[in-house]
Design a protein around this motif. Structure first.
Motif, PDB file in Angstrom:
ATOM      1  N   VAL A  79      12.748   1.406  -5.521  1.00 47.48           N
ATOM      2  CA  VAL A  79      12.705   0.646  -4.278  1.00 47.48           C
ATOM      3  C   VAL A  79      11.480   1.043  -3.462  1.00 47.48           C
ATOM      4  N   PHE A  80      11.156   0.198  -2.498  1.00 43.61           N
ATOM      5  CA  PHE A  80      10.018   0.477  -1.630  1.00 43.61           C
ATOM      6  C   PHE A  80      10.342   1.676  -0.732  1.00 43.61           C
ATOM      7  N   ARG A  81       9.396   2.622  -0.671  1.00 44.17           N
ATOM      8  CA  ARG A  81       9.621   3.860   0.070  1.00 44.17           C
ATOM      9  C   ARG A  81       8.516   4.102   1.089  1.00 44.17           C
ATOM     10  N   ASP A  82       8.819   4.925   2.087  1.00 42.60           N
ATOM     11  CA  ASP A  82       7.824   5.244   3.112  1.00 42.60           C
ATOM     12  C   ASP A  82       6.932   6.390   2.635  1.00 42.60           C
TER      13      ASP A  82
ATOM     14  N   ARG B 158      -3.682  -7.283 -12.000  1.00 42.44           N
ATOM     15  CA  ARG B 158      -2.414  -6.592 -11.778  1.00 42.44           C
ATOM     16  C   ARG B 158      -2.496  -5.679 -10.550  1.00 42.44           C
ATOM     17  N   ALA B 159      -3.637  -4.984 -10.407  1.00 40.34           N
ATOM     18  CA  ALA B 159      -3.793  -4.083  -9.265  1.00 40.34           C
ATOM     19  C   ALA B 159      -3.778  -4.849  -7.949  1.00 40.34           C
ATOM     20  N   ARG B 160      -4.428  -6.027  -7.921  1.00 36.77           N
ATOM     21  CA  ARG B 160      -4.441  -6.826  -6.701  1.00 36.77           C
ATOM     22  C   ARG B 160      -3.042  -7.333  -6.365  1.00 36.77           C
ATOM     23  N   VAL B 161      -2.306  -7.744  -7.397  1.00 36.46           N
ATOM     24  CA  VAL B 161      -0.945  -8.229  -7.165  1.00 36.46           C
ATOM     25  C   VAL B 161      -0.059  -7.107  -6.634  1.00 36.46           C
ATOM     26  N   ARG B 162      -0.175  -5.903  -7.219  1.00 34.51           N
ATOM     27  CA  ARG B 162       0.624  -4.769  -6.754  1.00 34.51           C
ATOM     28  C   ARG B 162       0.303  -4.421  -5.300  1.00 34.51           C
ATOM     29  N   ALA B 163      -1.013  -4.428  -4.969  1.00 38.40           N
ATOM     30  CA  ALA B 163      -1.413  -4.102  -3.601  1.00 38.40           C
ATOM     31  C   ALA B 163      -0.892  -5.134  -2.609  1.00 38.40           C
ATOM     32  N   ALA B 164      -0.972  -6.418  -2.980  1.00 43.72           N
ATOM     33  CA  ALA B 164      -0.492  -7.469  -2.089  1.00 43.72           C
ATOM     34  C   ALA B 164       1.011  -7.370  -1.876  1.00 43.72           C
ATOM     35  N   ARG B 165       1.739  -7.085  -2.955  1.00 45.05           N
ATOM     36  CA  ARG B 165       3.195  -6.947  -2.831  1.00 45.05           C
ATOM     37  C   ARG B 165       3.554  -5.754  -1.946  1.00 45.05           C
ATOM     38  N   ALA B 166       2.849  -4.645  -2.141  1.00 45.66           N
ATOM     39  CA  ALA B 166       3.124  -3.452  -1.336  1.00 45.66           C
ATOM     40  C   ALA B 166       2.893  -3.730   0.150  1.00 45.66           C
ATOM     41  N   GLN B 167       1.842  -4.498   0.468  1.00 49.65           N
ATOM     42  CA  GLN B 167       1.557  -4.800   1.864  1.00 49.65           C
ATOM     43  C   GLN B 167       2.628  -5.705   2.461  1.00 49.65           C
ATOM     44  N   LEU B 168       3.095  -6.676   1.682  1.00 50.31           N
ATOM     45  CA  LEU B 168       4.167  -7.548   2.170  1.00 50.31           C
ATOM     46  C   LEU B 168       5.423  -6.751   2.478  1.00 50.31           C
ATOM     47  N   LEU B 169       5.769  -5.853   1.568  1.00 46.62           N
ATOM     48  CA  LEU B 169       6.969  -5.046   1.790  1.00 46.62           C
ATOM     49  C   LEU B 169       6.791  -4.118   2.984  1.00 46.62           C
ATOM     50  N   LYS B 170       5.592  -3.582   3.145  1.00 43.76           N
ATOM     51  CA  LYS B 170       5.317  -2.708   4.288  1.00 43.76           C
ATOM     52  C   LYS B 170       5.477  -3.464   5.605  1.00 43.76           C
ATOM     53  N   ASP B 171       5.112  -4.742   5.594  1.00 45.28           N
ATOM     54  CA  ASP B 171       5.232  -5.578   6.796  1.00 45.28           C
ATOM     55  C   ASP B 171       6.645  -6.108   7.006  1.00 45.28           C
TER      56      ASP B 171
ATOM     57  N   GLY C 231       8.510   9.312   1.034  1.00 45.49           N
ATOM     58  CA  GLY C 231       9.254   9.065  -0.188  1.00 45.49           C
ATOM     59  C   GLY C 231      10.677   8.628   0.017  1.00 45.49           C
ATOM     60  N   GLU C 232      11.057   8.351   1.253  1.00 45.35           N
ATOM     61  CA  GLU C 232      12.422   7.904   1.537  1.00 45.35           C
ATOM     62  C   GLU C 232      12.500   6.380   1.472  1.00 45.35           C
ATOM     63  N   PRO C 233      13.601   5.831   0.927  1.00 47.30           N
ATOM     64  CA  PRO C 233      13.741   4.366   0.858  1.00 47.30           C
ATOM     65  C   PRO C 233      13.677   3.732   2.241  1.00 47.30           C
ATOM     66  N   VAL C 234      12.965   2.618   2.344  1.00 44.70           N
ATOM     67  CA  VAL C 234      12.904   1.861   3.588  1.00 44.70           C
ATOM     68  C   VAL C 234      14.108   0.931   3.616  1.00 44.70           C
TER      69      VAL C 234
ATOM     70  N   PRO D 168      13.559  -4.056  -3.799  1.00 43.93           N
ATOM     71  CA  PRO D 168      13.107  -3.670  -5.140  1.00 43.93           C
ATOM     72  C   PRO D 168      11.592  -3.558  -5.174  1.00 43.93           C
ATOM     73  N   HIS D 169      11.093  -2.524  -5.823  1.00 36.16           N
ATOM     74  CA  HIS D 169       9.649  -2.337  -5.905  1.00 36.16           C
ATOM     75  C   HIS D 169       9.351  -1.615  -7.209  1.00 36.16           C
ATOM     76  N   ASN D 170       8.784  -2.348  -8.172  1.00 35.78           N
ATOM     77  CA  ASN D 170       8.519  -1.782  -9.494  1.00 35.78           C
ATOM     78  C   ASN D 170       7.064  -1.969  -9.880  1.00 35.78           C
ATOM     79  N   PRO D 171       6.127  -1.315  -9.196  1.00 39.81           N
ATOM     80  CA  PRO D 171       4.721  -1.508  -9.534  1.00 39.81           C
ATOM     81  C   PRO D 171       4.411  -0.984 -10.923  1.00 39.81           C
ATOM     82  N   GLY D 172       3.741  -1.823 -11.700  1.00 41.14           N
ATOM     83  CA  GLY D 172       3.325  -1.388 -13.023  1.00 41.14           C
ATOM     84  C   GLY D 172       4.455  -1.241 -14.015  1.00 41.14           C
ATOM     85  N   ARG D 173       5.619  -1.830 -13.733  1.00 37.51           N
ATOM     86  CA  ARG D 173       6.737  -1.712 -14.671  1.00 37.51           C
ATOM     87  C   ARG D 173       6.367  -2.344 -15.993  1.00 37.51           C
TER      88      ARG D 173
END
Length: 423
Positions: free
Chosen positions: A262-265, A136-149, A268-271, A245-250
């Motif tokens: 949602v994904f934030r910078d 789960r942690a690896r999936v969350r990290a990968a998703r966060a990186q995709l959204l960051k990119d 803490g502001e929404p991107v 949408p970004h719900n890590p660990g939901r």
């Protein structure tokens, strides 16, 4: 799952849960039983069910195994196929101990009949839980990186958008769908203008608006019909304001996504991706308040509410949220719905199914000097009287989420009757 009986009088069973190859698990369990001289007395399989997301007691195969009689052992392929949480594993083992049955694993050398074996089995369950959390942690990290990119992280593509190859690098990005964007803008405009979700649904159907790509169309009077849940989901997606949408660990219980998760910078502001937005963030907030104000039937005038049967009032719980399902209507048809995750169950098929199960399974049980069946007949059409009879026999009644469609799915119903000596 498999049940085995040795050449003497004892009986054994083996259980197989989800795997890349169910056939392989079954074959391994059969060979194990054959090597120990045990006879198969039944097979139970939970295919396509995640041990991480589903407790053993909520799976049809495991429930069928526990309902079987005359077995002394349960063989699982591996401990992590049965449970990925230590507590779930211990509960499953406890259920077998009450039956006087032991637990054996083909791939894990465990023997639950000794203290050392039990300790080792618990250690395996701990490692399984740790592995699941690491995944789960690896999936969350990968998703966060995709959204960051700025890339598309996968999942259902929102209405009005398409996935396209990323012009600036690897992966995929979202772009507006030229065929559905005008409809999306119209849907949002109507909702912000005070038009109800039901009215928008009716309008989309009458206008023949294209359904979301890949959706299963519902036929109505020779045409294609939209449904309320689809429209509500469209209006609650933060991509309308260019947010992701970004719900890590939901947790599993939070099936209805929080539109503001949602994904934030770093501040803490929404991107916000302005190229995807059809409304502003402020308008999106207003839209959510409008939708929430109309979500509960109690928000409507009493004269506008349709009466529903009290037969299942405070009887059925949502298996995900552990709250009582509420009575309501959907397109003038009676339903039960969860006030938290919004899952629904049509009562047109659920009520008759439950009544049939009650009379078939418990009809001859003693009740008040007579039988359940006799009391039911005497209750006639009184829903209150019927409800009281049902509650005398019911241990628990839960409904879990499933694929929304036209047909009743009895696999969603988790029904347990009271012990016969306590009814």
């Amino acid at each position: 799952m498999l049940n085995f009986r040795p050449s003497i009088t004892a009986q054994y069973s083996a259980v197989v849960d989800k795997s890349v190859s169910i056939v392989r698990q079954l074959q391994s369990c059969r060979r194990y039983a054959e090597a120990r001289g045990w006879d198969v007395v039944g097979e139970f399989v939970d295919d396509g069910v995640s041990a991480t997301a589903n407790r053993p007691e909520d799976r049809n195969g495991w429930a069928a195994l526990l309902a079987a009689t005359d077995f002394d052992a349960v063989i699982i392929w591996k401990v992590d196929r049965l449970a990925r949480r230590v507590l779930d594993f211990l509960h499953a083992d406890e259920a077998l101990q009450k039956r006087g049955a032991g637990l054996v694993a083909v791939e894990d050398p465990i023997d639950m009949t000794s203290p050392q074996g039990r300790a080792f089995a618990v250690m395996l369950a701990v490692f399984g839980e740790m592995e699941a959390e690491a995944i789960r942690a690896r999936v969350r990290a990968a998703r966060a990186q995709l959204l960051k990119d700025g890339r598309w992280a996968g999942g259902g593509i929102p209405y009005g958008y398409l996935s396209a190859r990323n012009p600036g690098g690897p992966g995929w990005v979202l772009v507006k769908d030229p065929d559905r964007e005008p409809w999306l803008v119209a849907i949002v405009g109507k909702a912000l203008g005070g038009v109800t979700v039901n009215a928008i649904t009716t309008w989309l159907t009458s206008e023949g608006a294209p359904l979301p790509a890949g959706s299963i169309a519902r036929r109505k009077s020779g045409g294609i019909a939209w449904n309320r849940q689809t429209v509500d989901g469209i209006l609650r997606n933060p991509v309308l304001a260019g947010m992701s949408p970004h719900n890590p660990g939901r947790p599993k219980s939070a099936k209805r996504a929080d539109p503001f998760a949602v994904f934030r910078d770093e501040e803490g502001e929404p991107v916000v991706n302005e190229a995807l937005a059809v409304i502003t963030a402020e308008e999106f907030t207003v839209l959510q308040k409008l939708l929430d104000a109309r979500s509960a039937p109690q928000a409507r005038k009493r004269s506008e509410r349709e009466a529903t049967s009290p037969f299942l009032s405070r009887v059925v719980r949502c298996d995900d949220c552990d709250v009582f399902l509420c009575r309501g209507t959907n397109q003038k048809r009676p339903v039960l719905y969860c006030p938290s995750c919004r899952q629904t169950m049509s009562r047109s098929a659920f009520d008759p199914y439950l009544i049939a199960r009650l009379l078939a399974d418990r009809g001859r049980e003693p009740l008040g000097g007579s039988t359940v069946e006799a009391h039911w007949a005497a209750a006639g059409s009184s829903d209150e009287a019927r409800r009281k009879i049902l509650l005398t026999q019911l241990e628990s009644l839960r409904v879990r989420r499933g694929v929304v469609g036209r047909y009743f799915d009895e696999d969603r119903v988790l029904l347990r009757w009271r012990a016969r000596d306590s009814a």
